[in-house]
Design a protein around this motif. Sequence first.
Motif, PDB file in Angstrom:
ATOM      1  N   ALA A  76       0.827  -1.213   0.000  1.00 40.31           N
ATOM      2  CA  ALA A  76       0.000   0.000   0.000  1.00 40.31           C
ATOM      3  C   ALA A  76       0.860   1.261   0.000  1.00 40.31           C
ATOM      4  CB  ALA A  76      -0.934  -0.008   1.212  1.00 40.31           C
ATOM      5  N   TYR A 132       0.178   3.790  -3.103  1.00 42.58           N
ATOM      6  CA  TYR A 132      -0.541   5.034  -2.801  1.00 42.58           C
ATOM      7  C   TYR A 132       0.379   6.182  -2.352  1.00 42.58           C
ATOM      8  CZ  TYR A 132      -4.329   1.617  -2.756  1.00 42.58           C
ATOM      9  OH  TYR A 132      -5.197   0.619  -3.087  1.00 42.58           O
ATOM     10  N   GLN A 133       1.348   5.890  -1.510  1.00 39.79           N
ATOM     11  CA  GLN A 133       2.196   6.957  -0.974  1.00 39.79           C
ATOM     12  C   GLN A 133       3.336   7.325  -1.922  1.00 39.79           C
ATOM     13  OE1 GLN A 133      -0.002   7.997   1.236  1.00 39.79           O
ATOM     14  NE2 GLN A 133       1.498   8.263   2.886  1.00 39.79           N
ATOM     15  N   LYS A 137       1.420   7.535  -5.911  1.00 39.82           N
ATOM     16  CA  LYS A 137       0.300   8.491  -5.873  1.00 39.82           C
ATOM     17  C   LYS A 137      -0.942   7.984  -6.620  1.00 39.82           C
ATOM     18  CE  LYS A 137       3.027  11.228  -3.645  1.00 39.82           C
ATOM     19  NZ  LYS A 137       2.941  11.291  -2.160  1.00 39.82           N
ATOM     20  N   PHE A 160      -6.154   6.629  -3.532  1.00 42.33           N
ATOM     21  CA  PHE A 160      -6.511   5.696  -2.476  1.00 42.33           C
ATOM     22  C   PHE A 160      -7.968   5.264  -2.661  1.00 42.33           C
ATOM     23  CE2 PHE A 160      -7.334   4.611   2.089  1.00 42.33           C
ATOM     24  CZ  PHE A 160      -6.311   3.694   2.236  1.00 42.33           C
ATOM     25  N   ASN A 196     -10.548   7.711  -7.185  1.00 47.28           N
ATOM     26  CA  ASN A 196     -10.391   6.272  -7.395  1.00 47.28           C
ATOM     27  C   ASN A 196     -11.333   5.744  -8.473  1.00 47.28           C
ATOM     28  OD1 ASN A 196      -9.176   3.709  -6.561  1.00 47.28           O
ATOM     29  ND2 ASN A 196     -11.201   3.184  -5.794  1.00 47.28           N
TER      30      ASN A 196
END
Length: 345
Positions: free
Chosen positions: A126, A130-131, A134, A137, A143
């Motif tokens: 994750a 996501y971090q 980018k 989320f 999304n």
Amino acid sequence: MKSVIVKAPLRCELIDVPIPEPGPDEVLVRVVCCASNPRDWKAPDHLLPGVEINQGNEMSGFVESVGRNVFEFRKGDRVAAAHPMQTANGTYAEFATAPANTCFLLPPQISFEEGCTIPFAGCTAALGLYQRLKIPFPTSPDNAALQPPLIVYGGSSALGCFTLKLAKLGRFKKVIAVCGSGRAYVESLGVVTHFVDYRKGNVVDDLKAALDGEKCFHAVDAINDGKSWRQLSEILELDGSISVYLPRLDYSSIPSSIYVGITFFGTVHGQPTPGWDRRCEEDVDFAYVLFRLFGKWLSEGKMSGHPYTVLPNGLASVEDGLRQLKEGLVSARKLIYRVADTPGL
């Protein structure tokens, strides 16, 4: 209590140590199951030579006690949790500690065996998706938008599989997995649109064929063997991004215009990423939210653990498990240990 110390050259020692006390923001878990990760042998072998500690980071079990600042968990709760890397009180033990932000309640239908396969690899996947890359989320309105193709190199590894499971919660034009013998399980996830078999030796050409003219801006390298990120850099657009997972490696062969997001699990516990000057303090709260969602997603059937093999003899089998990982004998499976199976307990 019994605890396993991992040493180099690879060997493990089962020793007696006091039961730890949880810190103010920690839970103490009576470990039922713990799982191995490749870093568990790599750390003492060559990443941090000379450091001999309990290298375990993933576990499931019952909350035994909580620190004074912990209000969400109580004694007897069924949980899965991740322990901070390279710190005391690791998970190859009868009892282990974990920060509350990387602990979640196990739904009743999820076994301890399945639960302990999730925290470390699921959270790291994750972070990368996501971090670092980018990707929107799952709770973001963005999304719902269709994303460009995503490439996951090492799709059958635990990290790769959890990346693909998370990708299933979004929308991508294509999801391309580079893998080998673990394809059957990866295919069962129902998210991969194209497969590339690295064993054929034509990874770059096969990736280009799978993209079929589509531009690719995002790739996850769950292998990090040098060849993998060089091949991905030949495919990515010059303003693309790649998530990598071994912070101490030399990624200078990747064109400077491609963003290299170093994904280091330790950031969720406030640890700095070795060799990277970027602070990732936001990852601590990100993990807090993610771990609460893990429990919800598991209960709803949106997430599942990784396939696993239980080795006999509990903690006494950790050395054998780490040796199997080091020798490349494990594909598309996690090796786990039931503490109660340890001889003499």
